[in-house]
Write a protein that holds these residues in place. Sequence first.
Motif, mmCIF file in Angstrom:
data_model
loop_
_atom_site.group_PDB
_atom_site.id
_atom_site.type_symbol
_atom_site.label_atom_id
_atom_site.label_comp_id
_atom_site.label_asym_id
_atom_site.label_seq_id
_atom_site.Cartn_x
_atom_site.Cartn_y
_atom_site.Cartn_z
ATOM 1 N N THR A 25 -17.960 53.183 18.476
ATOM 2 C CA THR A 25 -17.263 54.301 19.111
ATOM 3 C C THR A 25 -18.116 55.561 19.072
ATOM 4 N N PHE A 28 -20.893 55.292 21.566
ATOM 5 C CA PHE A 28 -20.351 55.454 22.918
ATOM 6 C C PHE A 28 -20.116 56.926 23.236
ATOM 7 N N ILE A 29 -19.468 57.611 22.291
ATOM 8 C CA ILE A 29 -19.158 59.025 22.547
ATOM 9 C C ILE A 29 -20.425 59.867 22.563
ATOM 10 N N ALA A 32 -21.940 59.273 26.044
ATOM 11 C CA ALA A 32 -21.121 59.631 27.202
ATOM 12 C C ALA A 32 -21.332 61.117 27.493
ATOM 13 N N PRO A 33 -21.209 61.527 28.753
ATOM 14 C CA PRO A 33 -21.364 62.945 29.070
ATOM 15 C C PRO A 33 -20.353 63.792 28.294
ATOM 16 N N LEU A 263 1.756 52.880 23.097
ATOM 17 C CA LEU A 263 1.219 53.990 23.869
ATOM 18 C C LEU A 263 2.064 54.225 25.122
ATOM 19 N N VAL A 267 4.700 57.246 26.127
ATOM 20 C CA VAL A 267 4.544 58.057 27.342
ATOM 21 C C VAL A 267 5.836 58.046 28.152
ATOM 22 N N LEU A 278 -3.223 60.034 21.211
ATOM 23 C CA LEU A 278 -4.531 59.515 21.626
ATOM 24 C C LEU A 278 -4.736 59.702 23.127
ATOM 25 N N PHE A 279 -3.687 59.396 23.896
ATOM 26 C CA PHE A 279 -3.790 59.514 25.345
ATOM 27 C C PHE A 279 -4.071 60.965 25.754
ATOM 28 N N THR A 282 -7.508 62.054 24.853
ATOM 29 C CA THR A 282 -8.522 61.525 25.770
ATOM 30 C C THR A 282 -8.567 62.358 27.040
ATOM 31 N N ILE A 283 -7.389 62.697 27.566
ATOM 32 C CA ILE A 283 -7.330 63.487 28.795
ATOM 33 C C ILE A 283 -7.914 64.881 28.550
ATOM 34 N N GLN A 285 -10.028 65.607 26.405
ATOM 35 C CA GLN A 285 -11.394 65.403 25.923
ATOM 36 C C GLN A 285 -11.643 66.105 24.596
ATOM 37 N N VAL A 290 -9.706 62.248 19.378
ATOM 38 C CA VAL A 290 -9.852 60.890 19.916
ATOM 39 C C VAL A 290 -10.387 59.967 18.825
ATOM 40 N N ILE A 294 -8.283 56.914 17.153
ATOM 41 C CA ILE A 294 -8.819 55.558 17.284
ATOM 42 C C ILE A 294 -8.978 54.935 15.901
ATOM 43 N N TRP B 236 -10.159 44.406 17.725
ATOM 44 C CA TRP B 236 -10.423 45.660 18.414
ATOM 45 C C TRP B 236 -9.207 46.029 19.276
ATOM 46 N N ILE B 240 -7.022 50.584 24.142
ATOM 47 C CA ILE B 240 -7.495 51.923 23.801
ATOM 48 C C ILE B 240 -8.951 52.089 24.210
ATOM 49 N N LEU B 243 -9.141 52.535 27.859
ATOM 50 C CA LEU B 243 -8.714 53.904 28.151
ATOM 51 C C LEU B 243 -9.897 54.854 28.038
ATOM 52 N N LEU B 244 -10.612 54.716 26.945
ATOM 53 C CA LEU B 244 -11.735 55.615 26.662
ATOM 54 C C LEU B 244 -12.843 55.426 27.701
ATOM 55 N N TYR B 247 -11.732 56.408 31.232
ATOM 56 C CA TYR B 247 -11.618 57.846 31.395
ATOM 57 C C TYR B 247 -13.001 58.478 31.547
ATOM 58 N N THR B 248 -13.966 57.964 30.796
ATOM 59 C CA THR B 248 -15.305 58.559 30.847
ATOM 60 C C THR B 248 -16.025 58.230 32.149
ATOM 61 N N PHE B 249 -15.928 56.979 32.596
ATOM 62 C CA PHE B 249 -16.732 56.565 33.739
ATOM 63 C C PHE B 249 -15.936 56.467 35.041
#
Lengths: 324, 395
Positions: A25, A28-29, A32-33, A263, A267, A278-279, A282-283, A285, A290, A294, B236, B240, B243-244, B247-249
């Motif tokens: 994770t 990845f983060i 990521a941009p 989740l 919602v 978490l949702f 993520t939105i 950012q 996050v 996670i 895993w 989730i 989602l991640l 959302y990023t790509f």
Amino acid sequence: MGFTRYVTARVAWAGVVTFIIMTVTFVFIAFAPNPEVKRAATQAALQGGDPTEAVERVRELRGLDQPLHVRYIDYVTSIATLQWGWSTMRSQPVTAALVEALFYTAQYSVPWTLLTITIGPLVGLYSSANKYSWRDHVATGFAFFGYAIPNFFFAIILLLVFGVWLEWVPVIYRTTVPVFSVENAIQLVLPVFVLVTGSIGGLMRVSRNESSEYMNADFVKTARAKGVSPLRAYALHILRPTMVPLSTTMVGQLLLLFAGSSLLIEVVFSIPGLGRLLFEATIAQDTNLVLGSILVFVLVAVIGNLLQDITYTVLDPRISYDDR
Amino acid sequence: MATQRPERFDQVNWEEVAGAGRFSLSTNAKGLLVTTIPLLALAAYDWLVLDERTPTFEPVGLNVDVPILDYMFAFTLLLFAFYVVLPLYQHPRLTKYYWREFRRNRPAVVSLVWLGVVFVLGLVGPLLITSPEQNVLHSYQPPVYLSVNAANAATCAGEVVDGMCFGTWQYPLGTTRAGKGVFAMLVNGFGITLKIGFISTFIAVVLGASVGTVSAYAGGWVDEILMRYVDIQGSWPTLIMYLLIIYTFGGRLWLLILLLGTFSWEGMARYVRSKALSISEEEYIKAINMSGASAFRVVRRHVVPNSASSIITDITLLIPGFLLAEAQLSFLGLGDTSVDSWGQIIAGGRDALAFAPWIVLAPGLVLFLTILAFNFVGDALLDALNPEAAAEAER
């Protein structure tokens, strides 16, 4: 390998899994941009400043200008010391936000889990005791229905019928009511009902099929011949061996639902729990939040799997520790 | 492969059954090759010769473009035809046996019919009914034979009686806020569903079967690492992670399909591995090994066909999971908004639920029925393909 050593090895493995997942994770983060950097550049450009300089400043402020391995070590130590950073979305420490969310998640998760693990095996047992009768067919039909209907769709429909049309339950979740009150129970009925119907089906099927294997087993016949009451025969002679394969399905099912459906359910019912946190993080950012949420989900999954494996060996003494 | 085999064992022409030469191909492989080469040629032509904006069939006068996803979809369809449907035709005796066993489960037969409808509609529907255009004047039209308060529909396409707007056959299942016909969207959604189902399953089966067999055959530390990876993937929280990543790509359909296929094969790998391990203990495998068969041949001719029953039953559990995940992500607003998947229609109709429930109900029910059908079919297939398990359970 003895039991203690098996448990130790299993716990160590659980730690390794958590570590690997969190590392992935992080990587990845890290690649990521980064939204904050982008936002700062846009803002600087809009205000007539130098975007490159603004980017540099934000990167320095967030510690992003340091090499990857330094940031990684920072990240690991802060996870281990429970300093999970500051949530910009909630303007509070990440751990505080998580604890608050957990409070609401627990309010529907605890009744849901308890109901599922009591009703599921019992109905399955009842079904297999009355195999191919209309009761069995009704139970099987219900199991398939609950299993197949998408949880969030079912939740929307129930909310439409009971919340909007009949007005029996509030449409918007109220956080102001006390935990142990009638109002709270009423607003939690639908989420718990939806989750229970979703998770109970698989358990019912497994316990029905497994226990029908033991219904006419020799040891059950012997017990009946000795005059054991039917209730005792069901509870001690049939249910117990059934629980061994069932425990695997049980934990797996609950975990899957916890990570996925909770989740969506949160919602739909606007419950401010972990899934929604978490949702929203993520939105928005909000990277720290996050990562924190996670980690909570990963921990729940890993601990669940750990408990499942250990119960498995406790319930079935025949399983050797060597080939897991 | 011979279609009419002699009924008696001593009349079997083994040359014909086993294939004489090293490079002889079965009918299935030949068929797949013959059909895949034009497909690949078309893809290469589309990619190398035509520029990005030119539709694929423009040179022959048709304004039809073929996206990359459709090439993949066509390939998986060909695989399905040559390795699932054709073998059933080649082995009529076995097919009849399976059908006899399968037929005993009535709901499963009905479910199979429904899945057949989904398949045909998904293949043919999008060709006949194009994706509906926006028409703001016709927003929130009710389904045919039903009526709503005329105040809710912008302008009523049908008759207005006593202030109630009635639905028309122009929009059999009503319209959305943008005035798109729900029925036409739904039919296009069948196509999207097929693509998700076929391509994701193909990726999952390839990965799962390869990891399972490699793990069983290599043994040692390779086995250990692969199986530990499978453990990790199993614990895993996938939704989730989707989602991640999405959302990023950005939620493109191909990305979702790729993700669904790539992170769902752990159960399949476990099945195939344990099957491969138990098969390698069998006498006939020892005999084949002694007569000099390569490991690849053993895997290709014995391990994979023997684990086909568990692979197929696993697929019937995987596909509903894929459809559900797509719907869930779309509902959260992270799906591909450029396609009319069922999840997208549900997500789009949620705000209008109180006065236009058909927008959510129609795709939701179709999704529910499809998932239900897969469960029934999976149950019956398990009994039909794996009689040992059934006998064990019934004892």
